[in-house]
Motif scaffolding. Structure first.
Motif, mmCIF file in Angstrom:
data_model
loop_
_atom_site.group_PDB
_atom_site.id
_atom_site.type_symbol
_atom_site.label_atom_id
_atom_site.label_comp_id
_atom_site.label_asym_id
_atom_site.label_seq_id
_atom_site.Cartn_x
_atom_site.Cartn_y
_atom_site.Cartn_z
ATOM 1 N N GLY A 312 1.148 -0.887 -0.027
ATOM 2 C CA GLY A 312 -0.360 0.104 -0.216
ATOM 3 C C GLY A 312 0.427 0.925 0.036
ATOM 4 O O GLY A 312 1.962 1.726 0.529
ATOM 5 N N MET A 313 0.263 2.315 -0.486
ATOM 6 C CA MET A 313 1.256 3.829 -0.516
ATOM 7 C C MET A 313 1.434 4.018 0.755
ATOM 8 O O MET A 313 1.227 3.530 2.025
ATOM 9 N N ALA A 314 2.693 4.709 1.297
ATOM 10 C CA ALA A 314 3.230 5.213 2.288
ATOM 11 C C ALA A 314 2.816 5.870 2.990
ATOM 12 O O ALA A 314 1.124 6.411 2.828
ATOM 13 N N GLY A 315 2.772 5.643 4.085
ATOM 14 C CA GLY A 315 1.836 6.336 5.342
ATOM 15 C C GLY A 315 0.068 5.277 5.653
ATOM 16 O O GLY A 315 -0.607 6.225 6.499
ATOM 17 N N ARG A 422 5.976 -0.986 0.031
ATOM 18 C CA ARG A 422 5.019 0.500 -0.810
ATOM 19 C C ARG A 422 4.948 -0.898 -2.058
ATOM 20 O O ARG A 422 3.618 -0.699 -2.378
ATOM 21 N N ALA A 423 6.032 -1.044 -2.171
ATOM 22 C CA ALA A 423 5.747 -1.562 -3.882
ATOM 23 C C ALA A 423 5.144 -2.719 -4.507
ATOM 24 O O ALA A 423 5.116 -3.612 -3.134
ATOM 25 N N ARG A 424 4.423 -3.080 -4.742
ATOM 26 C CA ARG A 424 3.623 -4.422 -5.401
ATOM 27 C C ARG A 424 4.815 -5.862 -5.744
ATOM 28 O O ARG A 424 5.611 -5.711 -6.511
ATOM 29 N N LEU A 425 5.257 -6.737 -4.490
ATOM 30 C CA LEU A 425 6.326 -6.957 -5.205
ATOM 31 C C LEU A 425 5.929 -8.880 -5.374
ATOM 32 O O LEU A 425 5.141 -9.895 -5.027
ATOM 33 N N THR A 426 6.447 -9.692 -6.800
ATOM 34 C CA THR A 426 5.615 -10.514 -7.072
ATOM 35 C C THR A 426 6.793 -12.074 -7.594
ATOM 36 O O THR A 426 6.302 -12.550 -7.843
ATOM 37 N N LEU A 517 4.718 13.466 7.083
ATOM 38 C CA LEU A 517 4.372 13.185 5.615
ATOM 39 C C LEU A 517 4.767 13.158 4.634
ATOM 40 O O LEU A 517 5.270 12.370 3.734
ATOM 41 N N ARG A 518 6.005 14.279 4.838
ATOM 42 C CA ARG A 518 6.656 14.695 3.036
ATOM 43 C C ARG A 518 7.927 13.667 3.158
ATOM 44 O O ARG A 518 8.593 13.391 2.480
ATOM 45 N N ARG A 519 8.195 13.364 4.564
ATOM 46 C CA ARG A 519 9.415 12.193 4.535
ATOM 47 C C ARG A 519 9.110 10.990 4.731
ATOM 48 O O ARG A 519 10.031 10.616 3.982
#
Length: 616
Positions: A312-315, A422-426, A517-519
């Motif tokens: 999922g996205m960060a945070g 965060r990334a889709r791990l395949t 959040l930016r970091r």
């Protein structure tokens, strides 16, 4: 001329205090000083003097205050009109804040080099410049804008000085000071961990444990969160006696670690548990949590999934969910539950050997034992041997890619690995994936209420829902908003809603303490291929409505195939969602609003760099 803001705002000439009357004049002087030679706009001065409701004569009054300051400060100080505001220049003057920051930097540098005596001296001198609460005689508007930042700087310096003194063996002298500081700042986890360390080294283990449990209760009641990793690690160190106490206690029977073909573990060895503390007041994710727990229960039988992925996205709360599921499923893994971070705080992936060393140490391999200096193949062999025939759960947090994850799978069919990223791990063998999306409004409300209190939100329902809308359902953003409101119980919710309403300032406002959040978003962008990163920046103005690749291609002025390739990279990095298909069956993409704001921030920064380069 000597200027001081670390206490009541003052100006001194030849050691004699200049008589500045009224909070407005002190506010104007402090605003100019804090700008450090930059222009302070009339708008900024007006908001610092009168808040949201300046008088019709604000410009004339500001001019009067500037004239008064020029007369009082004399020729040593220049206060010039520079549209759209004013600037103060005093090249031959001293400023206590600048002196504090210089000493603080030098002290931290000495601490980092292990020169603890020098660090303690420098940081003590820095802290000695404070004469009480900073900005003690300015308006509430300037204090509200600047005081928290200055106080955070002071506390960081104080924590660093305490760290140096602990390294110098001054724990007995520190206990009373730290007891008072923890009482004053009960939510400051590092101070609490330092007090636990001082107590333990004084032989007061019971006081150290009481300090931890008291802090855990305070964090739960006031913020609805569990202690962080550092405080949890200190607690574990107290339990196992690894904080360097003066008396070591009863001797422990040594555990033999084998790296050959013999039995891989001692049946009487305590099971390793290095998970972060459980989250008692866990909000939302009930369906995902139940699914993960069911999959973990299945994996213990040897026929279930070897690895579970949470993306999922960060945070969005991946780590929180994984840790919660690991604790709830501990009974299925009686040989231990391990936790290792796969990335540095800035998002750079850790080397596989570094992660394996962390896991091997948790499994009983001492830091200075046979594993030291071993090559990667040897570390993998020892890890597989050490985990063979053990019912273990391994949580790997922050995966960047999947190329080496299979090498971290335990050497047991009854073990499981729970991976966040965060990334889709395949490319992980026998893996099942859970994708987390932002919270809905009701769950976001519950999370905010856990930190702020339901009564306070019910008093301002419109402002509350504005805050939640600006957070976009992102749990980290909601948690930051709740932390800011909880730390300022006298501020109305509408105050934060108004600050978040400005899109240009929203990301800056979504930062508090160690949460930013930016970091958190930066690593997602750094890991993108360069063309995809440029695409994100160039699509900053496309909006949050769903769009096909064909529209993105027109916006980017490039072939649809090239645009689609970059969009897929953004999807894989959890910076873009596929939210459906259009009537022609083409995928529709959609940006989260906070991701778009971050992309606009990157675009602005890029334009400023180009202007600076052109000016040179």
């Amino acid at each position: 001329m000597d200027f001081q803001v670390l206490g009541p705002v003052e100006a001194r000439k030849g050691g004699v205090r200049i008589a500045l009357s009224g909070s407005k004049v002190h506010t104007v002087l402090a605003s100019l000083l804090l700008a450090r030679g930059r222009v302070v706009s009339d708008e900024r001065l007006s908001s610092m003097l009168w808040g949201w409701e300046p008088p019709a004569t604000a410009g004339a009054q500001i001019y009067t205050y500037m004239s008064r300051l020029r007369k009082l400060l004399g020729d040593d100080v220049e206060i010039d009109r520079r549209p759209p505001g004013y600037v103060l220049r005093a090249p031959h003057s001293t400023f206590d804040l600048l002196e504090f920051e210089q000493l603080d930097r030098e002290g931290r540098a000495a601490l980092g080099r292990g020169r603890h005596g020098e660090a303690s001296t420098l940081l003590s001198r820095a802290l000695g410049l404070w004469r009480g609460a900073a900005l003690g005689n300015v308006t509430e508007y300037l204090a509200g804008a600047e005081l928290a930042r200055l106080e955070e700087q002071r506390l960081h310096a104080l924590e660093s000085r305490v760290e140096a003194d602990l390294e110098l063996g001054r724990h007995e002298q520190l206990t009373s000071e730290l007891t008072g500081l923890v009482a004053e700042f009960p939510l400051r986890e590092k101070l609490r961990a330092q007090l636990m360390t001082a107590f333990f080294r004084c032989g007061q283990q019971a006081d150290a444990l009481h300090t931890y449990h008291e802090g855990r209760k305070v964090l739960d009641e006031q913020l609805g969160i569990e202690p962080g990793e550092a405080l949890g690690a200190t607690y574990q160190a107290v339990l196992v006696g690894s904080l360097g106490a003066r008396s070591a206690g009863p001797a422990r029977t040594a555990v033999t670690v084998s790296y050959g073909d013999e039995e891989p573990c001692d049946p009487y060895e305590p099971r390793p548990v290095t998970l972060p503390p459980d989250i008692e007041d866990f909000i939302g994710r009930g369906e995902e949590l139940n699914t993960l727990c069911a999959q973990l229960a299945e994996s213990r039988k040897g026929g279930g999934p070897r690895a579970l992925l949470v993306t999922g996205m960060a945070g969005v709360g991946k780590t929180a969910l994984a840790v919660r599921a690991a604790h709830r499923s501990a009974e299925y893994f009686p040989d231990g539950q391990l936790f290792a971070e796969l990335a540095h705080p800035d998002g750079r992936p850790k080397k596989l050997a570094e992660v394996l060393t962390v896991l091997l140490r948790a499994l009983g391999v001492p830091a200075d034992g046979p594993g030291r200096g071993a090559d990667l193949d040897e570390l993998i062999r020892r890890y597989r041997t050490r985990t063979a025939r053990r019912r273990l759960l391994v949580v790997l947090d922050g995966a960047v890619d999947s190329r080496e994850l299979d090498l971290l799978l335990p050497g047991s069919a009854e073990a499981a690995v729970l991976i966040t990223g965060r990334a889709r791990l395949t490319r992980v063998a026998q893996a099942r994936t859970t994708v987390l999306t932002p919270f809905g409004r009701d769950t976001s409300y519950e999370l905010l209420a856990a930190g702020v209190g339901r009564r306070r939100l019910l008093a301002e329902p419109d402002a509350t829902y504005q805050v939640l809308a600006h957070c976009g359902g992102l749990p980290l953003a909601v948690r930051i908003a709740g932390s800011r409101l909880a730390a300022r119980p006298h501020w109305p919710v509408s105050w934060l809603a108004a600050r978040l309403a400005d899109p240009d300032q929203r990301l800056r406002e979504l930062s508090y303490g160690g949460l930013d959040l930016r970091r958190v978003l930066v690593p997602s962008v750094r890991q993108l291929p360069r063309p995809a990163g440029r695409t994100l920046v160039r699509l900053a103005g496309i909006g949050t409505e769903p769009f096909p690749a064909e529209r993105a291609a027109r916006h980017l002025a490039e072939p649809e195939s090239a645009a689609e390739e970059s969009l897929e990279h953004l999807v894989d990095a959890a910076l873009l969602d596929i939210c459906g298909v259009d009537r022609l069956g083409r995928p529709l993409y959609r940006f989260h609003e906070l991701v778009l704001l971050f992309a606009r921030h990157l675009a602005t920064a890029h334009r400023e760099r180009e202007r600076s380069a052109a000016a040179r």
